[in-house]
Enzyme design. Structure first.
Site, mmCIF file in Angstrom:
data_model
loop_
_atom_site.group_PDB
_atom_site.id
_atom_site.type_symbol
_atom_site.label_atom_id
_atom_site.label_comp_id
_atom_site.label_asym_id
_atom_site.label_seq_id
_atom_site.Cartn_x
_atom_site.Cartn_y
_atom_site.Cartn_z
ATOM 1 N N LYS A 142 0.831 -1.205 0.000
ATOM 2 C CA LYS A 142 0.000 0.000 0.000
ATOM 3 C C LYS A 142 0.868 1.259 0.000
ATOM 4 O O LYS A 142 0.560 2.246 -0.701
ATOM 5 C CB LYS A 142 -0.916 0.009 1.225
ATOM 6 C CG LYS A 142 -1.800 1.253 1.338
ATOM 7 C CD LYS A 142 -2.698 1.430 0.123
ATOM 8 C CE LYS A 142 -3.473 2.745 0.155
ATOM 9 N NZ LYS A 142 -4.431 2.829 1.254
ATOM 10 N N LYS B 267 0.775 11.893 4.956
ATOM 11 C CA LYS B 267 1.175 10.892 5.951
ATOM 12 C C LYS B 267 1.724 9.646 5.277
ATOM 13 O O LYS B 267 2.768 9.110 5.663
ATOM 14 C CB LYS B 267 -0.019 10.559 6.841
ATOM 15 C CG LYS B 267 0.246 9.510 7.919
ATOM 16 C CD LYS B 267 -0.237 8.123 7.498
ATOM 17 C CE LYS B 267 -1.741 8.085 7.307
ATOM 18 N NZ LYS B 267 -2.218 6.709 6.955
#
Length: 620
Positions: A204, A349
């Site tokens: 991911k 992030k």
């Protein structure tokens, strides 16, 4: 884990899942204990809705009561007051949370899932977090005879709404994964086991780094193709001409940058400089049309351009499914002033996680680093709560709600080029370091080559480099330069060598607290790497030290630019009622320590001056 232990742990899970694996969820109401969804925001809520639509008894919890209420009222779910209460009635729990700290709190906190968790409970964490946290949560779940898998997703809000998400699953056991697929198929189309726990997060992170790069590239390409006015000749440009000053157009052959690799150009975007010259061909690029006069826009219709590129070799998800240009697609954030969707703060992030992974694995990611800095800068511009496709507007120098206009502003694209032309006191590139001799200012600009730690010690000791952060960075960069030229047989040799060098550096300026603190932290990091990552050889550790030091310069650039930006904005806010100052600009008198020139001239004072000049509010 022994075969018998695995079987014992699987039995409760298999009883609740495998018994319905061959039944049609469209016709059979599942009678198992409930399914919990923790985090029902932009992604979690449609996922919970799809679970309920598939016949599951869904219970939800969210820190925002409004999110829970909407889910209960509109999606067929039921609220619970805490994660612990979710665990009481659910043996399958899906979490979709912003950060690793949220995941840890939801699972292990005072009112967390583990407080009431039952043996055999399956936890599927679809948050995007670091692999290490996933592994720790899996180990903690195992002590409760529960199963934890990391299952981050790809597909965005449209994928969550349409139950077409891709799940990238990290599962330690193949049978457990097959059992979990029964649940995941209600929310997604592609369910892939990437490997053991943590591997889903790795995939991911890589995916989102590539996604960020693609989105920026898509925004740039669409920008370039859409421009459709003759620069410098439209009425709007002419109307602005009287109040614009010109900027010297320096040949790019003379441009020097402070880049470690191309990735460190990114912090330049945090605030463009406005050096004023008497002659030049570029108009000041901050108020409207700003391309050299006579330039002709390419003039493509946005929708037509999107359709063509969506069937060409440049096709990607950001182009054909999630296009950032308003009016090209329906049902995407760009069609709704970039509301909701995948927020800038979240992609930022994730890019930070990617950079951490790149450092750990010694992987060069110049484009990923550049994307990270661009989105960090967007955070500083108040875009944290907008969908990340708002980068299209950001690169144009526009606000999200601004309409598309013919008098296109080049915004940050041109500012990036102009910023590269500025004076940087620290120039570093792949083991080569030069610093501006600040004792020679302002009469002349002379750069000093730094080839060893001894050279770094000398320039710090003689005060040829000033400013606490700059001293720390130059000292450590001198270490990085010398590390490019040496090798080590053992971990002990490396640690001893670094310790000797940095302890010597500290003696160059005993009062330089930043330097002492920085080198102390560096020594601790090296010792920790050696202790915890025994598979790394001395060469791996040497590279990690270099990359860690190089990152210091990138972070300092961005941080200092943000300081200047905030300072200027504070001044403007304070004087909002003084129309004379606002209209005519500020006159700044400052004692500016030459240390403020460090790291691209964005110390506090110069950063404020540059920002005021950038927005045309500086008189002298």
């Amino acid at each position: 884990m022994s075969a018998s232990a695995t079987l014992n742990r699987l039995r409760p899970l298999r009883r609740t899942l495998l018994s319905v694996a061959h039944q049609s969820s469209s016709t059979v109401r599942l009678r198992s204990s409930g399914v919990g969804v923790i985090g029902v925001g932009n992604m979690g809520r449609p996922m919970a809705k799809n679970l309920a639509a598939a016949g599951h008894n869904v219970f939800v919890y969210d820190a925002n009561p409004e999110n829970m209420s909407l889910s209960e009222e509109q999606d067929g779910t039921r609220m619970k007051p805490s994660p612990a209460e979710i665990a009481k009635c659910c043996d399958r729990i899906v979490t979709m949370l912003p950060t690793a700290s949220h995941v840890v709190e939801v699972l292990t906190g005072e009112n967390g899932v583990f407080k009431n968790i039952r043996p055999g409970t399956l936890i599927l964490d679809s948050s995007t977090i670091d692999p290490t946290t996933s592994k720790k949560m899996a180990a903690a779940a195992e002590t409760k005879s529960a199963v934890f898998m990391d299952a981050p997703v790809s597909g965005g809000v449209p994928g969550a709404v349409n139950a077409t998400l891709t799940f990238m699953v990290g599962a330690n056991d193949e049978k457990e994964f097959e059992a979990a697929k029964v649940l995941l198929k209600a929310m997604g189309k592609n369910i892939v086991r990437c490997g053991p726990v943590g591997s889903g997060q790795i995939v991911k992170i890589v995916n989102n780094m590539l996604l960020a790069v693609q989105m920026i590239g898509t925004a740039e390409a669409m920008n370039m193709g859409i421009r459709n006015c003759e620069r410098g000749s439209s009425a709007s440009c002419q109307a602005e001409g009287d109040r614009k000053r010109t900027m010297q157009n320096e040949p790019m052959s003379q441009v020097q940058t402070c880049s470690l690799t191309p990735c460190i150009l990114a912090p330049c975007i945090a605030g463009a400089i406005a050096r004023i010259a008497e002659e030049g061909t570029f108009e000041r690029p901050y108020d409207g049309c700003s391309i050299p006069k006579g330039t002709i826009g390419l003039g493509m219709n946005a929708k037509a351009l999107q359709e063509i590129l969506s069937t060409s070799t440049s096709r990607c998800w950001s182009m054909d499914t999630y296009n950032p240009v308003p009016g090209t697609l329906e049902g995407v954030p760009s069609a709704n002033q970039y509301q909701r969707g995948f927020l800038v703060q979240l992609i930022t992030k994730d890019l930070g996680l990617a950079q951490d992974a790149a450092t750990t694995s010694a992987s060069p990611t110049p484009m990923g680093s550049l994307a990270h800095q661009i989105f960090r800068t967007m955070m500083e511009h108040g875009l944290a709560e907008k969908d990340f496709s708002v980068v299209y507007k950001f690169l144009k120098g526009q606000k999200p709600e601004d309409p598309e206009a013919d008098d296109f502003s080049t915004g940050y694209l041109l500012r990036l080029i102009l910023e590269i032309m500025t004076l940087e006191a620290i120039k570093y590139n792949n083991g080569k370091l030069r610093i501006l001799d600040q004792l020679r200012l302002p009469e002349e600009s002379v750069f000093i080559e730094i080839e060893t730690v001894e050279d770094g010690w000398t320039v710090i000791n003689k005060m040829q480099v000033r400013g606490a952060p700059a001293i720390a960075i130059v000292g450590c960069l001198s270490l990085a330069v010398e590390l490019h030229t040496v090798s080590f047989q053992t971990h002990y040799d490396l640690l001893s060598w670094v310790t000797e060098k940095v302890d010597y550096l500290v003696t160059s300026r005993p009062t330089a607290v930043n330097l002492a603190k920085t080198v102390s932290n560096l020594k601790r990091k090296i010792a920790k790497w050696i202790e915890e990552e025994s598979e790394l050889d001395p060469e791996d550790i040497r590279r990690k030290v270099i990359y860690t030091i190089e990152d210091m310069l990138a972070s300092d650039l961005a941080d200092n630019q943000a300081i200047g930006m905030h300072g200027a904005e504070a001044i403007l806010k304070y004087y909002t009622e003084d129309t004379v100052l606002i209209n005519d600009g500020f006159r700044i008198l400052t004692h500016c320590n030459t240390g403020s020139l460090a790291t691209s001239g964005y110390g506090t004072a110069l950063g404020i001056i540059r920002r005021l000049s950038e927005i045309n509010r500086l008189s002298e």
